[in-house]
Design a protein around this motif. Sequence first.
Motif, PDB file in Angstrom:
ATOM      1  N   SER A 167     -24.292 -32.248  60.613  1.00 44.60           N
ATOM      2  CA  SER A 167     -24.186 -31.024  59.838  1.00 44.60           C
ATOM      3  C   SER A 167     -24.157 -29.940  60.907  1.00 44.60           C
ATOM      4  O   SER A 167     -23.136 -28.806  60.960  1.00 44.60           O
ATOM      5  CB  SER A 167     -25.409 -30.849  58.991  1.00 44.60           C
ATOM      6  OG  SER A 167     -25.375 -29.483  58.308  1.00 44.60           O
TER       7      SER A 167
ATOM      8  N   THR B 161     -20.558 -30.664  54.777  1.00 44.90           N
ATOM      9  CA  THR B 161     -21.743 -31.094  53.833  1.00 44.90           C
ATOM     10  C   THR B 161     -21.756 -32.641  54.561  1.00 44.90           C
ATOM     11  O   THR B 161     -20.512 -33.333  54.440  1.00 44.90           O
ATOM     12  CB  THR B 161     -21.476 -31.200  52.597  1.00 44.90           C
ATOM     13  OG1 THR B 161     -21.524 -29.798  52.091  1.00 44.90           O
ATOM     14  CG2 THR B 161     -22.186 -32.005  51.787  1.00 44.90           C
TER      15      THR B 161
ATOM     16  N   HIS C 246     -23.297 -36.584  53.853  1.00 41.21           N
ATOM     17  CA  HIS C 246     -24.097 -37.527  52.964  1.00 41.21           C
ATOM     18  C   HIS C 246     -24.462 -38.830  53.490  1.00 41.21           C
ATOM     19  O   HIS C 246     -23.941 -39.218  54.268  1.00 41.21           O
ATOM     20  CB  HIS C 246     -23.161 -37.582  51.477  1.00 41.21           C
ATOM     21  CG  HIS C 246     -22.800 -36.513  50.977  1.00 41.21           C
ATOM     22  ND1 HIS C 246     -23.584 -35.684  50.340  1.00 41.21           N
ATOM     23  CD2 HIS C 246     -21.356 -36.096  50.655  1.00 41.21           C
ATOM     24  CE1 HIS C 246     -22.851 -34.702  49.485  1.00 41.21           C
ATOM     25  NE2 HIS C 246     -21.637 -35.042  50.245  1.00 41.21           N
TER      26      HIS C 246
ATOM     27  N   THR D  84     -28.747 -35.532  51.648  1.00 38.12           N
ATOM     28  CA  THR D  84     -27.551 -34.819  51.633  1.00 38.12           C
ATOM     29  C   THR D  84     -27.852 -33.514  52.793  1.00 38.12           C
ATOM     30  O   THR D  84     -29.191 -33.033  52.474  1.00 38.12           O
ATOM     31  CB  THR D  84     -27.102 -34.178  50.247  1.00 38.12           C
ATOM     32  OG1 THR D  84     -26.540 -35.419  49.521  1.00 38.12           O
ATOM     33  CG2 THR D  84     -26.155 -33.222  50.481  1.00 38.12           C
TER      34      THR D  84
ATOM     35  N   GLU E  27     -26.445 -29.993  52.833  1.00 44.12           N
ATOM     36  CA  GLU E  27     -25.397 -29.138  52.294  1.00 44.12           C
ATOM     37  C   GLU E  27     -24.624 -27.972  53.556  1.00 44.12           C
ATOM     38  O   GLU E  27     -25.570 -27.447  54.076  1.00 44.12           O
ATOM     39  CB  GLU E  27     -25.907 -28.369  51.029  1.00 44.12           C
ATOM     40  CG  GLU E  27     -26.328 -29.260  50.022  1.00 44.12           C
ATOM     41  CD  GLU E  27     -25.098 -29.834  49.032  1.00 44.12           C
ATOM     42  OE1 GLU E  27     -23.903 -29.157  49.409  1.00 44.12           O
ATOM     43  OE2 GLU E  27     -25.241 -30.599  48.281  1.00 44.12           O
TER      44      GLU E  27
ATOM     45  N   ARG F 194     -21.938 -25.984  45.994  1.00 40.47           N
ATOM     46  CA  ARG F 194     -22.410 -27.340  46.215  1.00 40.47           C
ATOM     47  C   ARG F 194     -21.693 -28.055  45.160  1.00 40.47           C
ATOM     48  O   ARG F 194     -20.868 -27.558  44.216  1.00 40.47           O
ATOM     49  CB  ARG F 194     -23.816 -27.383  45.278  1.00 40.47           C
ATOM     50  CG  ARG F 194     -24.289 -28.659  44.913  1.00 40.47           C
ATOM     51  CD  ARG F 194     -25.556 -28.596  44.140  1.00 40.47           C
ATOM     52  NE  ARG F 194     -26.545 -28.371  44.973  1.00 40.47           N
ATOM     53  CZ  ARG F 194     -27.421 -29.004  45.806  1.00 40.47           C
ATOM     54  NH1 ARG F 194     -27.261 -30.200  45.722  1.00 40.47           N
ATOM     55  NH2 ARG F 194     -28.470 -28.763  46.360  1.00 40.47           N
TER      56      ARG F 194
ATOM     57  N   ARG G  69     -25.900 -35.045  44.845  1.00 40.13           N
ATOM     58  CA  ARG G  69     -27.205 -34.747  44.998  1.00 40.13           C
ATOM     59  C   ARG G  69     -27.981 -36.008  45.371  1.00 40.13           C
ATOM     60  O   ARG G  69     -27.353 -36.847  44.852  1.00 40.13           O
ATOM     61  CB  ARG G  69     -27.696 -33.964  44.007  1.00 40.13           C
ATOM     62  CG  ARG G  69     -27.595 -34.495  42.544  1.00 40.13           C
ATOM     63  CD  ARG G  69     -28.621 -33.588  41.743  1.00 40.13           C
ATOM     64  NE  ARG G  69     -28.920 -34.386  40.359  1.00 40.13           N
ATOM     65  CZ  ARG G  69     -27.816 -34.444  39.407  1.00 40.13           C
ATOM     66  NH1 ARG G  69     -26.914 -33.541  39.419  1.00 40.13           N
ATOM     67  NH2 ARG G  69     -28.167 -35.116  38.067  1.00 40.13           N
TER      68      ARG G  69
END
Length: 262
Positions: free
Chosen positions: A100, A106, A108, A122, A124, A130, A134
Amino acid sequence: MPESTGVRGVKSAARTVALLELLADRGDRPSRLDELAEELNVPRSSMYQLLQTLVDCGWVRCDTTGSLYGIGIRALLTGTSYLDSDRHVRMVRPYLDEASDALGETIHMARLDGSDVVYLATRESHEYARTISRVGRRIPAHATALGKALLAERPADELPLSAEPLPALTDNTHTHRADLLADLAAVRERGYSVDREETVTGIVGFGFALRYDTPATDAISCSVPVHRLTDDHAARIVSVMGEIRAKIETLLPPASGATDWR
């Protein structure tokens, strides 16, 4: 209730699980007693008794009128315990932070569960709103970069797919098995998957299977808005995420003596 272990299922337990999963799937949409009884084909009186038991235990909550039901806080506590007790999730989290920070997009981590992937962690981006992902969210595996990276690790005759047409999340989602298989062949050749607005319109994802299990059950991905995706940025995403995957797999080789969860 599936009897994969050869043990006869307990009807009341199966009914409880089905109810909790139904309430969880409805999210912020509360349900009435009659709706739940009809959906699960359970007598109204039996459903009422089950709901009251689960309310008393904190697994289900009801509104002040006692007529609307939703998932309770105990479900959150159990889900959190699952994440905290999973060594893979614990070890991967810092590398999601690293990805990140390096990419500004984003990031995951998800796990294959039947024909879906479930988001486990996650990070973000602060650059755009968003998306639908989630922690705890289930998405059809064939429609996501995460899922396609994991499906590509399996032979075509062992893919956990629903019947055709496959469910579509956008106009770009593969709904035919032949199209998906062609895409998975390209994933194997490249070493990573690409979700071209197949999960969310306007979002492209790059997925990387984590091969500390065989076949891989976990994957990481990077999602980026189409308007931000230049050729140079795509190349950097692939490079950074490939390096992150290599670090994780070096840190998490197949462990001897560790609990082997089914």
